[in-house]
Design an enzyme around this catalytic site. Structure first.
Site, short mmCIF file in Angstrom:
data_model
loop_
_atom_site.label_atom_id
_atom_site.label_comp_id
_atom_site.label_asym_id
_atom_site.label_seq_id
_atom_site.Cartn_x
_atom_site.Cartn_y
_atom_site.Cartn_z
N HIS A 238 48.94 -13.91 -41.00
CA HIS A 238 50.06 -12.97 -40.80
C HIS A 238 49.61 -11.57 -40.39
CE1 HIS A 238 50.23 -10.51 -44.63
NE2 HIS A 238 49.48 -11.49 -45.07
N CYS A 362 49.89 -4.18 -50.99
CA CYS A 362 49.80 -4.79 -52.31
C CYS A 362 49.75 -3.74 -53.39
CB CYS A 362 48.56 -5.66 -52.39
SG CYS A 362 48.15 -6.44 -50.84
N1 PLP Z 1 42.11 -8.78 -47.84
C1 PLP Z 1 42.53 -7.72 -47.15
C2 PLP Z 1 41.52 -6.75 -46.60
C3 PLP Z 1 43.90 -7.51 -46.93
O1 PLP Z 1 44.29 -6.44 -46.23
C4 PLP Z 1 44.82 -8.43 -47.46
C5 PLP Z 1 46.28 -8.22 -47.31
O2 PLP Z 1 46.76 -7.11 -47.19
C6 PLP Z 1 44.33 -9.55 -48.16
C7 PLP Z 1 42.96 -9.69 -48.33
C8 PLP Z 1 45.25 -10.59 -48.70
O3 PLP Z 1 45.75 -11.42 -47.68
P1 PLP Z 1 47.09 -12.25 -47.86
O4 PLP Z 1 48.21 -11.29 -47.74
O5 PLP Z 1 47.09 -13.23 -46.74
O6 PLP Z 1 47.01 -12.92 -49.16
#
Ligand code: PLP
Length: 421
Positions: A238, A362
């Site tokens: 995504h 997040c």
């Molecule tokens: N790692 C990084 C550097 C990210 O920016 C993100 C999401 O923002 C993730 C991991 C997690 O990915 P996902 O949203 O597909 O779980």
């Protein structure tokens, strides 16, 4: 891509819209091609063939073998599988209630041979929570954890990683680019150093494993795993105009991973569960599409970003750009505005039809200042006034000119209300 004329979307690091070509590629697998890839009959076989083609397409871009690609539910799962998969496989069985005693228990498997010392994990201080939380859990379970600080520019020094390596170090995980400030880390340099150490100083049993979280760089930076010299690499569809809920983990042949999701034998026993066929097909289609325009898009976004950063720094007083000004993702501009709250800026921007972020997606909603900005040593008066703009396929110069105008007014208004001088 259809562009919503009302909204200026500058939050591509949080997520990207699904590309129409990707949707087209996925649709048959949401309609008539509904088979379970594990079924022997022709419907099942056509699903299986689609997954295997997707695996070959991804492998071509990552310069690896198709068997080295594992499809997961996203970046978070890929990161968890990398860290927990490696360390739960190699280290002594953790004892949750008494970490001090963790080394006394074996996990009983042939791969998880008992060792005199618990395994050691090295990560950078600015990793995504998917790595940080997994690492903290492993620490509770008895793994020794070292977090390497970054410089004021948000970049990890490869020599600090080298110095932190001990005889019991098993895994090193450093992100390819940071999701908040976009700084690009010296992954190839670290990878080369690790390979050299493995060849010259370590026995087969002691070999270091190197993981990189490349979730922010799909379709932006080169994902050649041979060039990067990594053993594990995480991606999430995504973030490059693919579907949400589909991730990729590259795991170099011979890298032992304890599966984190148990069940059937899918993904060669490394990740159980009926495959998300449409998601997998979409992830591969999105990566191919993004890869085709990667270099052109890198140049276009860099130019736009430089225009935007130059304008904001020149026209708004008491503003700073967070993270290295050159060694950063082409679409990332993260600013701190003295004395005002990022959340207040965001709300006003949203009201004006501009979508940005005050931290990582997040972490937003969290009132604590971001661990990434804190790691840069940014003074308190600046820490809460940060905004991340992340540019993407739909971004134009006209959009950025308008955002700069709106932002300037918002900052003046908020400063007039702020008690901080
Ligand atoms: N790692 C990084 C550097 C990210 O920016 C993100 C999401 O923002 C993730 C991991 C997690 O990915 P996902 O949203 O597909 O779980």
């Amino acid at each position: 891509m259809t562009k919503n004329s009302e909204l200026i979307y500058l939050d591509h690091a949080a997520t990207t819209p699904l590309a129409p070509e990707v949707l087209e590629a996925m649709l048959p697998f949401l309609r008539e091609e509904f088979g379970n890839a594990g079924s022997i009959h022709s419907k099942g076989q056509s699903a299986k063939n689609a997954i295997e083609k997707a695996r070959r397409d991804v492998a071509e871009i990552l310069y690896c073998e198709p068997e080295e690609i594992i499809f997961t539910s996203g970046g978070t799962e890929s990161d968890n599988l990398a860290l927990r998969g490696v360390l739960e496989n190699l280290s002594p069985r953790p004892v949750l209630s008494n970490p001090a005693k963790a080394g006394e228990e074996g996990n009983g498997s042939k791969v998880g041979k008992r060792e005199s010392k618990n395994a050691h994990l090295i990560i950078s201080e600015i990793e995504h929570p998917a790595i940080l939380r997994a690492a903290e859990l492993l620490k509770k379970q008895g793994i020794e954890l070292t977090k390497i600080p970054v410089g004021k520019n948000g970049i990890v020094d490869a020599r600090k990683i080298e110095k932190a390596i001990q005889s019991n170090t098993k895994l090193i995980s450093v992100m390819l680019a940071n999701n908040e400030i976009g700084t690009i880390q010296p992954i190839r340099e670290i990878g080369k150093m690790i390979r050299k150490m493995n060849q010259e100083q370590r026995t087969k049993n002691q070999e270091l494993i190197f993981h990189t979280d490349a979730v922010q760089v799909g379709g932006i930076l080169n994902l050649d795993t041979r060039h990067l010299k990594v053993d594990l690499l995480s991606l999430s569809a995504h973030k490059f105009y693919g579907p949400k809920g589909t991730g990729i983990l590259f795991a170099r042949k011979g890298t032992q991973l304890a599966p984190q999701i148990l069940g059937g034998g899918q993904e060669r026993g490394r990740r159980a569960g009926t495959e998300n066929v449409a998601g997998i097909v979409g992830a591969a289609a999105a990566l191919k599409l993004a890869e085709n325009s990667r270099e052109k898009e890198f140049a276009r976004l860099s130019k736009l970003r430089d225009y935007f950063v130059g304008k904001i720094l020149a026209e708004i007083p008491r503003v700073r750009l967070n993270g290295d000004s050159k060694n950063r993702l082409p679409g990332n501009a993260n600013f701190s505005f003295f004395g005002i709250e990022g959340e207040s800026i965001l709300l006003r921007l949203d009201f004006a039809g501009i979508a940005a972020s005050s931290g990582s997606a997040c972490a937003s909603g969290d009132l604590e200042p971001s661990h990434v900005l804190t790691a840069l040593g940014i003074p308190r008066e600046w820490l809460h006034g940060s905004i991340r703009f992340t540019l993407g396929k739909s971004t134009t110069k006209k959009d950025l000119t308008r955002v700069a105008q709106v932002l300037k007014k918002i900052v003046v208004d908020l400063r007039a209300l702020s008690p901080v001088e």
